[in-house]
Write an enzyme that holds these catalytic residues in place. Structure first.
Site, PDB file in Angstrom:
ATOM      1  N   ASN A   1       3.903 -29.442   3.692  1.00  0.00           N
ATOM      2  CA  ASN A   1       4.472 -28.365   3.299  1.00  0.00           C
ATOM      3  C   ASN A   1       4.812 -27.328   4.435  1.00  0.00           C
ATOM      4  OD1 ASN A   1       5.155 -25.827   2.231  1.00  0.00           O
ATOM      5  ND2 ASN A   1       4.692 -26.363   0.138  1.00  0.00           N
TER       6      ASN A   1
ATOM      7  N   HIS B   1       5.410 -22.357   5.241  1.00  0.00           N
ATOM      8  CA  HIS B   1       4.789 -20.859   5.764  1.00  0.00           C
ATOM      9  C   HIS B   1       5.099 -21.001   7.436  1.00  0.00           C
ATOM     10  CE1 HIS B   1       3.106 -19.639   2.267  1.00  0.00           C
ATOM     11  NE2 HIS B   1       2.583 -20.868   2.020  1.00  0.00           N
TER      12      HIS B   1
ATOM     13  N   HIS C   1       9.433 -25.446  -0.367  1.00  0.00           N
ATOM     14  CA  HIS C   1       9.737 -24.814  -1.725  1.00  0.00           C
ATOM     15  C   HIS C   1      10.691 -23.822  -1.612  1.00  0.00           C
ATOM     16  CE1 HIS C   1       7.599 -22.467  -5.414  1.00  0.00           C
ATOM     17  NE2 HIS C   1       8.731 -22.683  -5.720  1.00  0.00           N
TER      18      HIS C   1
ATOM     19  N   ARG D   1      12.081 -20.910  -3.008  1.00  0.00           N
ATOM     20  CA  ARG D   1      11.693 -19.884  -4.184  1.00  0.00           C
ATOM     21  C   ARG D   1      12.962 -19.053  -4.535  1.00  0.00           C
ATOM     22  NH1 ARG D   1       5.632 -19.426  -4.671  1.00  0.00           N
ATOM     23  NH2 ARG D   1       6.461 -17.678  -6.342  1.00  0.00           N
TER      24      ARG D   1
ATOM     25  N   ARG E   1      11.547 -16.421  -0.223  1.00  0.00           N
ATOM     26  CA  ARG E   1      10.499 -15.747   0.564  1.00  0.00           C
ATOM     27  C   ARG E   1      10.274 -16.356   2.012  1.00  0.00           C
ATOM     28  NH1 ARG E   1       5.623 -15.610  -2.823  1.00  0.00           N
ATOM     29  NH2 ARG E   1       7.072 -14.476  -4.540  1.00  0.00           N
ATOM     30  N   HIS E   2      10.406 -17.874   1.640  1.00  0.00           N
ATOM     31  CA  HIS E   2       9.873 -18.603   2.990  1.00  0.00           C
ATOM     32  C   HIS E   2      11.482 -19.573   3.335  1.00  0.00           C
ATOM     33  CE1 HIS E   2       8.105 -20.756  -0.309  1.00  0.00           C
ATOM     34  NE2 HIS E   2       7.065 -20.142  -0.298  1.00  0.00           N
TER      35      HIS E   2
ATOM     36  N   GLU F   1      10.342 -28.646  -3.667  1.00  0.00           N
ATOM     37  CA  GLU F   1       9.626 -27.855  -4.934  1.00  0.00           C
ATOM     38  C   GLU F   1      10.597 -26.856  -5.227  1.00  0.00           C
ATOM     39  OE1 GLU F   1       6.044 -26.356  -3.444  1.00  0.00           O
ATOM     40  OE2 GLU F   1       5.255 -28.269  -3.077  1.00  0.00           O
TER      41      GLU F   1
ATOM     42  N   THR G   1       1.947 -20.362  -5.932  1.00  0.00           N
ATOM     43  CA  THR G   1       2.335 -20.989  -7.125  1.00  0.00           C
ATOM     44  C   THR G   1       0.663 -21.026  -7.620  1.00  0.00           C
ATOM     45  OG1 THR G   1       3.891 -22.403  -6.076  1.00  0.00           O
ATOM     46  CG2 THR G   1       3.142 -23.064  -8.182  1.00  0.00           C
TER      47      THR G   1
ATOM     48  N   GLU H   1       2.126 -33.780 -10.078  1.00  0.00           N
ATOM     49  CA  GLU H   1       1.244 -33.598  -8.811  1.00  0.00           C
ATOM     50  C   GLU H   1       0.161 -32.687  -9.838  1.00  0.00           C
ATOM     51  OE1 GLU H   1       2.935 -32.114  -5.275  1.00  0.00           O
ATOM     52  OE2 GLU H   1       1.393 -30.745  -5.035  1.00  0.00           O
TER      53      GLU H   1
ATOM     54  N   HIS I   1      -2.487 -28.138  -3.313  1.00  0.00           N
ATOM     55  CA  HIS I   1      -2.839 -27.044  -3.260  1.00  0.00           C
ATOM     56  C   HIS I   1      -4.138 -26.417  -2.875  1.00  0.00           C
ATOM     57  CE1 HIS I   1      -1.203 -22.705  -4.076  1.00  0.00           C
ATOM     58  NE2 HIS I   1      -2.574 -22.530  -4.500  1.00  0.00           N
TER      59      HIS I   1
ATOM     60  N   GLY J   1      -0.120 -27.513   2.901  1.00  0.00           N
ATOM     61  CA  GLY J   1       0.676 -26.763   3.722  1.00  0.00           C
ATOM     62  C   GLY J   1       0.075 -25.717   4.541  1.00  0.00           C
ATOM     63  N   HIS J   2      -0.454 -24.527   3.636  1.00  0.00           N
ATOM     64  CA  HIS J   2      -0.794 -23.310   4.188  1.00  0.00           C
ATOM     65  C   HIS J   2      -2.060 -23.631   5.064  1.00  0.00           C
ATOM     66  CE1 HIS J   2      -3.206 -19.641   4.477  1.00  0.00           C
ATOM     67  NE2 HIS J   2      -2.035 -19.093   4.374  1.00  0.00           N
TER      68      HIS J   2
HETATM   69  N1  PXP Z   1       2.142 -28.561  -3.854  1.00  0.00           N
HETATM   70  C1  PXP Z   1       2.864 -27.720  -4.476  1.00  0.00           C
HETATM   71  C2  PXP Z   1       3.498 -28.090  -5.875  1.00  0.00           C
HETATM   72  C3  PXP Z   1       2.653 -26.561  -4.014  1.00  0.00           C
HETATM   73  O1  PXP Z   1       3.508 -25.577  -4.813  1.00  0.00           O
HETATM   74  C4  PXP Z   1       2.369 -26.226  -2.850  1.00  0.00           C
HETATM   75  C5  PXP Z   1       2.059 -24.646  -2.554  1.00  0.00           C
HETATM   76  O2  PXP Z   1       1.781 -23.652  -3.340  1.00  0.00           O
HETATM   77  C6  PXP Z   1       1.091 -27.151  -2.229  1.00  0.00           C
HETATM   78  C7  PXP Z   1       1.477 -28.609  -2.833  1.00  0.00           C
HETATM   79  C8  PXP Z   1       0.776 -26.845  -1.166  1.00  0.00           C
HETATM   80  O3  PXP Z   1      -0.343 -26.013  -1.377  1.00  0.00           O
HETATM   81  P1  PXP Z   1      -1.035 -25.292   0.114  1.00  0.00           P
HETATM   82  O4  PXP Z   1      -0.061 -24.599   0.766  1.00  0.00           O
HETATM   83  O5  PXP Z   1      -2.118 -24.412  -0.526  1.00  0.00           O
HETATM   84  O6  PXP Z   1      -1.377 -26.474   0.985  1.00  0.00           O
END
Ligand code: PXP
Length: 243
Positions: free
Chosen positions: A11, A14, A47, A49, A53-54, A74, A105, A155, A194, A216-217
């Site tokens: 993801n 960010h 994603h 949104r 925002r990103h 997403e 999320t 997911e 997540h 992602g993050h």
């Molecule tokens: N999967 C989904 C559906 C998400 O919305 C997100 C981001 O919130 C992620 C995966 C990735 O999460 P993270 O950025 O915490 O790794």
């Protein structure tokens, strides 16, 4: 790819968050997508949104053009997002709950409570050959709802697992593992994501039915220290080591 292969979707939201902090075009999430592809990821996740925002609208087309990797878009279940998905036709659309005031999320989609609203939405995406995934909590009620909605993929939200401590960790892991087995038994492909990090990814990656992780993050954060390519490579190694 063998049946045991676990896919990694990265993801890149960010990278766009950092770009948007200054309103310019650096760092470009499209450049990140190309590096992620080079590093052995199997897909790009982004994603869009409602508040942009990103990732922004024009990023979607650019990301689709930039790599040969499938895009998992997403999105919230709104008419605006549906039109965007139908226009771009990503490989997959992951329907997520969205609240404007949330930082990220925060929970899963209430697929059970929102059945009537989601049903036409899921059908229109499937009719356009977009693989629908529902971002749900690892709960039987939500899984049954996903089955009724005809979603080929769920997911599982791993946020509660990621934030758990002590004995709660194994309880969350069992919940995820049981629900992944139940999904697979019912013909639904389970994914997870997540809050996954180098420290907590392996027990999730070891759940045999889980076919894909979206992360992602943490990877974008690690990239600040070791670079995006190495960050993705190391995550891949950790995942592969337990499959
Ligand atoms: N999967 C989904 C559906 C998400 O919305 C997100 C981001 O919130 C992620 C995966 C990735 O999460 P993270 O950025 O915490 O790794």
């Amino acid at each position: 790819m063998g049946p045991d292969t676990l896919r990694l979707g990265v993801n890149i939201d960010h990278v766009a968050t950092i770009r948007n902090a200054r309103g310019g075009d650096h760092p470009d999430p499209v450049r990140a997508a190309a590096i992620v592809a080079q590093a052995g990821a199997d897909g790009i996740t982004a994603h869009l949104r409602e508040d942009r925002r990103h990732i922004r609208d024009d990023d979607i087309a650019r990301i689709l053009r930039a790599t040969g990797l499938p895009l998992n878009l997403e999105m919230a279940a709104t008419e605006e997002m549906l039109q965007i998905a139908l226009r771009h036709r990503p490989h997959a659309a992951c329907i997520v709950p969205e609240k404007r005031e949330e930082r990220t999320t925060e929970g899963g989609l209430d697929a059970a409570g929102l059945h009537d609203q989601l049903y036409p939405f899921v059908c229109r995406l499937l009719d356009a050959d977009i693989r629908v995934s529902l971002f749900i909590a690892p709960e039987e009620r939500q899984l049954e709802a996903a089955l009724r909605l005809g979603a080929p993929v769920v997911e599982f939200h791993t946020g509660e697992y990621a934030h758990a401590s002590g004995e709660q960790v194994s309880a969350e892991l069992k919940r995820l593992s049981d629900m992944a087995a139940l999904a697979a038994k019912n013909g639904i492909e389970p994914h997870a994501g997540h809050g996954l990090t180098y420290g907590n990814v392996q027990p999730i990656a070891a759940i045999p039915q889980i076919a894909e992780l979206n992360i992602g993050h943490y990877l974008v954060g690690e990239a600040v220290f070791i670079g995006l390519e190495d960050a993705v490579r190391h995550m891949r190694e950790l995942m592969d080591a337990v499959r």
